[in-house]
Write a protein that holds these residues in place. Structure first.
Motif, PDB file in Angstrom:
ATOM      1  N   LEU A 379       0.838  -1.199   0.000  1.00 21.62           N
ATOM      2  CA  LEU A 379       0.000   0.000   0.000  1.00 21.62           C
ATOM      3  C   LEU A 379       0.870   1.245   0.000  1.00 21.62           C
ATOM      4  O   LEU A 379       2.051   1.197   0.349  1.00 21.62           O
ATOM      5  CB  LEU A 379      -0.941  -0.017   1.204  1.00 21.62           C
ATOM      6  CG  LEU A 379      -1.881  -1.244   1.277  1.00 21.62           C
ATOM      7  CD1 LEU A 379      -2.784  -1.162   2.500  1.00 21.62           C
ATOM      8  CD2 LEU A 379      -2.720  -1.362   0.005  1.00 21.62           C
ATOM      9  N   ASN A 380       0.273   2.364  -0.375  1.00 21.86           N
ATOM     10  CA  ASN A 380       1.063   3.566  -0.624  1.00 21.86           C
ATOM     11  C   ASN A 380       1.056   4.571   0.535  1.00 21.86           C
ATOM     12  O   ASN A 380       2.097   5.121   0.877  1.00 21.86           O
ATOM     13  CB  ASN A 380       0.571   4.241  -1.900  1.00 21.86           C
ATOM     14  CG  ASN A 380       0.445   3.265  -3.061  1.00 21.86           C
ATOM     15  OD1 ASN A 380      -0.619   3.117  -3.651  1.00 21.86           O
ATOM     16  ND2 ASN A 380       1.515   2.557  -3.365  1.00 21.86           N
ATOM     17  N   ARG A 381      -0.095   4.816   1.128  1.00 19.67           N
ATOM     18  CA  ARG A 381      -0.156   5.797   2.219  1.00 19.67           C
ATOM     19  C   ARG A 381       0.321   5.162   3.527  1.00 19.67           C
ATOM     20  O   ARG A 381      -0.036   4.022   3.835  1.00 19.67           O
ATOM     21  CB  ARG A 381      -1.583   6.325   2.381  1.00 19.67           C
ATOM     22  CG  ARG A 381      -2.109   7.056   1.149  1.00 19.67           C
ATOM     23  CD  ARG A 381      -3.455   7.691   1.405  1.00 19.67           C
ATOM     24  NE  ARG A 381      -4.458   6.717   1.823  1.00 19.67           N
ATOM     25  CZ  ARG A 381      -5.711   7.006   2.156  1.00 19.67           C
ATOM     26  NH1 ARG A 381      -6.107   8.276   2.124  1.00 19.67           N
ATOM     27  NH2 ARG A 381      -6.555   6.072   2.510  1.00 19.67           N
ATOM     28  N   HIS A 382       1.086   5.920   4.294  1.00 17.09           N
ATOM     29  CA  HIS A 382       1.623   5.399   5.548  1.00 17.09           C
ATOM     30  C   HIS A 382       0.503   4.940   6.475  1.00 17.09           C
ATOM     31  O   HIS A 382       0.599   3.875   7.106  1.00 17.09           O
ATOM     32  CB  HIS A 382       2.471   6.480   6.226  1.00 17.09           C
ATOM     33  CG  HIS A 382       3.095   6.042   7.518  1.00 17.09           C
ATOM     34  ND1 HIS A 382       2.440   6.144   8.737  1.00 17.09           N
ATOM     35  CD2 HIS A 382       4.296   5.466   7.788  1.00 17.09           C
ATOM     36  CE1 HIS A 382       3.225   5.663   9.684  1.00 17.09           C
ATOM     37  NE2 HIS A 382       4.348   5.261   9.149  1.00 17.09           N
ATOM     38  N   LYS A 383      -0.585   5.692   6.536  1.00 16.76           N
ATOM     39  CA  LYS A 383      -1.674   5.346   7.449  1.00 16.76           C
ATOM     40  C   LYS A 383      -2.356   4.039   7.057  1.00 16.76           C
ATOM     41  O   LYS A 383      -2.897   3.329   7.914  1.00 16.76           O
ATOM     42  CB  LYS A 383      -2.700   6.480   7.534  1.00 16.76           C
ATOM     43  CG  LYS A 383      -3.417   6.803   6.234  1.00 16.76           C
ATOM     44  CD  LYS A 383      -4.360   7.989   6.436  1.00 16.76           C
ATOM     45  CE  LYS A 383      -5.077   8.358   5.148  1.00 16.76           C
ATOM     46  NZ  LYS A 383      -5.951   9.553   5.340  1.00 16.76           N
ATOM     47  N   ASP A 384      -2.334   3.694   5.767  1.00 15.46           N
ATOM     48  CA  ASP A 384      -2.900   2.415   5.333  1.00 15.46           C
ATOM     49  C   ASP A 384      -1.948   1.262   5.628  1.00 15.46           C
ATOM     50  O   ASP A 384      -2.375   0.165   5.980  1.00 15.46           O
ATOM     51  CB  ASP A 384      -3.207   2.461   3.830  1.00 15.46           C
ATOM     52  CG  ASP A 384      -4.310   3.444   3.490  1.00 15.46           C
ATOM     53  OD1 ASP A 384      -5.174   3.685   4.362  1.00 15.46           O
ATOM     54  OD2 ASP A 384      -4.293   3.980   2.370  1.00 15.46           O
ATOM     55  N   VAL A 385      -0.648   1.517   5.482  1.00 15.57           N
ATOM     56  CA  VAL A 385       0.353   0.482   5.744  1.00 15.57           C
ATOM     57  C   VAL A 385       0.283   0.021   7.198  1.00 15.57           C
ATOM     58  O   VAL A 385       0.409  -1.178   7.491  1.00 15.57           O
ATOM     59  CB  VAL A 385       1.768   1.008   5.415  1.00 15.57           C
ATOM     60  CG1 VAL A 385       2.838   0.002   5.846  1.00 15.57           C
ATOM     61  CG2 VAL A 385       1.891   1.301   3.922  1.00 15.57           C
ATOM     62  N   ILE A 386       0.053   0.954   8.139  1.00 13.86           N
ATOM     63  CA  ILE A 386       0.052   0.607   9.561  1.00 13.86           C
ATOM     64  C   ILE A 386      -1.336   0.252  10.087  1.00 13.86           C
ATOM     65  O   ILE A 386      -1.493  -0.059  11.266  1.00 13.86           O
ATOM     66  CB  ILE A 386       0.641   1.753  10.413  1.00 13.86           C
ATOM     67  CG1 ILE A 386      -0.225   3.017  10.312  1.00 13.86           C
ATOM     68  CG2 ILE A 386       2.081   2.056   9.980  1.00 13.86           C
ATOM     69  CD1 ILE A 386       0.188   4.116  11.266  1.00 13.86           C
ATOM     70  N   ASN A 387      -2.348   0.263   9.201  1.00 17.89           N
ATOM     71  CA  ASN A 387      -3.713  -0.067   9.606  1.00 17.89           C
ATOM     72  C   ASN A 387      -3.848  -1.579   9.799  1.00 17.89           C
ATOM     73  O   ASN A 387      -3.717  -2.349   8.849  1.00 17.89           O
ATOM     74  CB  ASN A 387      -4.700   0.426   8.546  1.00 17.89           C
ATOM     75  CG  ASN A 387      -6.157   0.260   8.984  1.00 17.89           C
ATOM     76  OD1 ASN A 387      -6.473  -0.473   9.927  1.00 17.89           O
ATOM     77  ND2 ASN A 387      -7.051   0.943   8.289  1.00 17.89           N
ATOM     78  N   GLU A 388      -4.122  -2.003  11.016  1.00 17.31           N
ATOM     79  CA  GLU A 388      -4.223  -3.436  11.326  1.00 17.31           C
ATOM     80  C   GLU A 388      -5.388  -4.106  10.623  1.00 17.31           C
ATOM     81  O   GLU A 388      -5.413  -5.335  10.471  1.00 17.31           O
ATOM     82  CB  GLU A 388      -4.350  -3.640  12.833  1.00 17.31           C
ATOM     83  CG  GLU A 388      -3.128  -3.217  13.621  1.00 17.31           C
ATOM     84  CD  GLU A 388      -3.284  -3.461  15.098  1.00 17.31           C
ATOM     85  OE1 GLU A 388      -3.158  -4.622  15.545  1.00 17.31           O
ATOM     86  OE2 GLU A 388      -3.573  -2.483  15.826  1.00 17.31           O
ATOM     87  N   ASN A 389      -6.381  -3.331  10.174  1.00 25.64           N
ATOM     88  CA  ASN A 389      -7.561  -3.905   9.519  1.00 25.64           C
ATOM     89  C   ASN A 389      -7.382  -4.050   8.004  1.00 25.64           C
ATOM     90  O   ASN A 389      -8.262  -4.583   7.325  1.00 25.64           O
ATOM     91  CB  ASN A 389      -8.786  -3.034   9.809  1.00 25.64           C
ATOM     92  CG  ASN A 389      -9.125  -3.010  11.292  1.00 25.64           C
ATOM     93  OD1 ASN A 389      -9.053  -4.041  11.965  1.00 25.64           O
ATOM     94  ND2 ASN A 389      -9.482  -1.845  11.807  1.00 25.64           N
ATOM     95  N   GLU A 390      -6.259  -3.566   7.476  1.00 23.10           N
ATOM     96  CA  GLU A 390      -5.988  -3.686   6.045  1.00 23.10           C
ATOM     97  C   GLU A 390      -5.349  -5.043   5.752  1.00 23.10           C
ATOM     98  O   GLU A 390      -4.282  -5.365   6.274  1.00 23.10           O
ATOM     99  CB  GLU A 390      -5.042  -2.572   5.581  1.00 23.10           C
ATOM    100  CG  GLU A 390      -5.696  -1.210   5.434  1.00 23.10           C
ATOM    101  CD  GLU A 390      -6.452  -1.084   4.120  1.00 23.10           C
ATOM    102  OE1 GLU A 390      -6.485  -2.072   3.350  1.00 23.10           O
ATOM    103  OE2 GLU A 390      -7.031  -0.015   3.888  1.00 23.10           O
ATOM    104  N   ASN A 391      -6.003  -5.842   4.902  1.00 26.69           N
ATOM    105  CA  ASN A 391      -5.449  -7.155   4.552  1.00 26.69           C
ATOM    106  C   ASN A 391      -4.086  -7.043   3.881  1.00 26.69           C
ATOM    107  O   ASN A 391      -3.222  -7.907   4.037  1.00 26.69           O
ATOM    108  CB  ASN A 391      -6.401  -7.906   3.619  1.00 26.69           C
ATOM    109  CG  ASN A 391      -7.667  -8.361   4.325  1.00 26.69           C
ATOM    110  OD1 ASN A 391      -7.652  -8.588   5.529  1.00 26.69           O
ATOM    111  ND2 ASN A 391      -8.753  -8.473   3.583  1.00 26.69           N
ATOM    112  N   LEU A 392      -3.897  -5.978   3.112  1.00 28.43           N
ATOM    113  CA  LEU A 392      -2.643  -5.785   2.396  1.00 28.43           C
ATOM    114  C   LEU A 392      -1.712  -4.831   3.130  1.00 28.43           C
ATOM    115  O   LEU A 392      -0.726  -4.355   2.565  1.00 28.43           O
ATOM    116  CB  LEU A 392      -2.918  -5.255   0.985  1.00 28.43           C
ATOM    117  CG  LEU A 392      -3.637  -6.230   0.052  1.00 28.43           C
ATOM    118  CD1 LEU A 392      -4.020  -5.536  -1.250  1.00 28.43           C
ATOM    119  CD2 LEU A 392      -2.769  -7.438  -0.245  1.00 28.43           C
TER     120      LEU A 392
END
Length: 473
Positions: A379-392
């Motif tokens: 993933l590209n945004r830092h907040k998405d990378v560290i989101n525990e609910n994001e499968n990727l």
């Protein structure tokens, strides 16, 4: 924020290190982080001696041996590059541990070494990770690190040996990390806390490999070591397409241009998983694919790399990375590209970095290295990378990709040193070697196309024969 970049082509490793640091110090007199990569062709202990003689604090050094070096001068070989950073109000800690077989033990040991350093939700938490070439179980280590410290986004890769010698040569695997000295089997982590009101971070990854031919099934494998595809020996499978006349050494170099793409579940379909052959056991009729993953029963496609597609993959990675900044202008780009890409791009290695700069901005400083494997979030945004609910979410270990980290500062970076051109001199031996590699690449491509044509013809003949049988029935 201050950025200083220096690069040297001096053949004496100690002198090269001192020259590069001296250039970078013109912009950053008191760095808080030094990212250093020296060609595997340089004497590595002398690289470190030069860094110490130049007055760098060993605790801030992050780097090691590389196949080629990336800087605003483009891609250079047999060189040494230094990126010095002064990041105001950032909290930075570097730690090192010996490389270990068990990825879970390695994850635990690495995070334990951080001691009192803990991710803070008021900061952007980024970990720069550098490792020796290992058994390939980095994805298990990264998953364990995410589970324990989910708000730390990891970016990095492997150091590199002498890739051009081929997989079965011992110097292919010999690589070095700068960890308070020069080590061969270590992992280095630089943990950064960046104030959210001053910095933005984003990531991008791409490859550009193109699928070739129908889908096949791995019918016999021991984890990442494959013995049979569609009931056929994996070595014979490759030779069927690539030709049976090449000697073993050349065949080992050739197969690295043709990886396998794993067919993934739809939810994982953001990026094709590329598996590259890194070891051939002719006696056992087996090939080991990297990064490590259990390939038994998996559906795969043969992949082919060419220079145009690899450059397009680099551009796509840059476009994703830029989008992750959400309109902010990048101040610095860190790049890690696979050594295999460098070998395939050959005389056009600069085109990959030029594609990145074309997207990011011509005057944005870029630094990095060609590696033995890449550690980059999908993933590209830092907040998405560290989101525990994001499968990727989290970070993955990749091969044959290019990975980017873009850092945007709210303030215009000061005193940037960007050597856009450096004098290059090539010996007759170097030119002769480049020509030899080019001719071998052309020969292998012609051989491949001839074999593929024959295979298509034979397949067509079989289909026509089957059609006649069906028609009679």
């Amino acid at each position: 924020m201050k950025i200083g970049i220096g690069i040297s082509l001096h053949s004496n490793a100690q002198v090269a290190a001192m020259e590069a640091v001296s250039q970078a110090r013109k912009a950053v007199s008191k760095p808080t982080l030094a990212i250093v990569f020296g060609s595997i062709h340089l004497q590595q202990d002398q690289v470190y001696t030069g860094l110490m003689a130049a007055g760098l604090d060993p605790s801030i050094i992050f780097g090691g041996s590389s196949y080629a070096e990336i800087s605003p001068a483009g891609v250079t070989y047999k060189s040494l590059s230094v990126l010095l950073l002064d990041l105001p109000e950032a909290n930075i800690k570097t730690v090192s541990i010996p490389l270990q077989e068990d990825p879970l033990v390695m994850s635990s040991s690495l995070l334990d070494a951080l001691d009192d350093w803990q991710p803070d939700t008021n900061f952007i938490n980024v970990g720069l990770l550098l490792s020796a070439i290992s058994p390939g179980r980095e994805n298990e280590m990264l998953a364990a690190m995410r589970q324990r410290m989910s708000n730390l986004a990891i970016f990095g890769g492997m150091t590199c040996g002498n890739y051009d010698l081929g997989m079965n040569h011992p110097e292919f695997w010999k690589n070095y990390q700068y960890c308070d000295g020069v080590e061969e089997q270590y992992v280095r982590l630089a943990a950064l806390q960046l104030p959210q009101n001053r910095y933005t971070v984003s990531f991008g990854v791409g490859h550009g490999w193109e699928p070739l031919g129908p889908t096949h099934v791995v019918t016999r494998a021991d984890a990442g070591t494959v013995y049979e595809v569609d009931g056929m020996s994996i070595v014979e499978f490759y030779r069927k397409f690539l030709g049976r006349d090449a000697d073993e050494q050349f065949f080992e170099l050739l197969v690295q241009r043709y990886g396998l793409a794993l067919q993934m579940e739809e939810k994982e379909g953001l990026l094709t998983k590329v598996k590259t052959p890194v070891k051939i056991d002719h006696e056992a009729g087996a090939m080991t694919f990297y990064p490590f993953e259990n390939l038994q029963g998996r559906r795969v496609n043969l992949l082919q790399a060419n220079r145009k597609s690899l450059i397009a993959g680099a551009r796509q990675a840059a476009e994703k990375c830029l989008a992750g900044l959400e309109g902010k202008k990048p101040s610095l780009v860190l790049a890690v590209s696979c050594s295999q890409r460098g070998a395939i791009l050959h005389s056009r290695s600069n085109a990959e970095i030029e594609a990145v700069r074309d997207v990011m901005g011509e005057n944005v400083p870029i630094a990095g290295w060609y590696s033995g494997g890449e550690i980059v979030p999908l993933l590209n945004r830092h907040k998405d990378v560290i989101n525990e609910n994001e499968n990727l979410g989290g970070t993955g270990f990749h091969g044959t990709t290019i990975g980017l980290l873009a850092l945007s500062s709210m303030e215009t970076p000061k005193q940037i040193v960007v050597p856009k051109r450096i004098e290059r001199s090539a010996s007759g031996r170097d030119i002769e070697q480049l020509l030899k590699q080019s001719e071998e690449t052309l020969d292998s491509t012609e051989s491949f196309l001839s074999n593929l044509s024959r295979q298509v013809y034979h397949d067509g003949e079989r289909l026509r024969a089957q059609s006649k049988v069906l028609h009679r029935y």
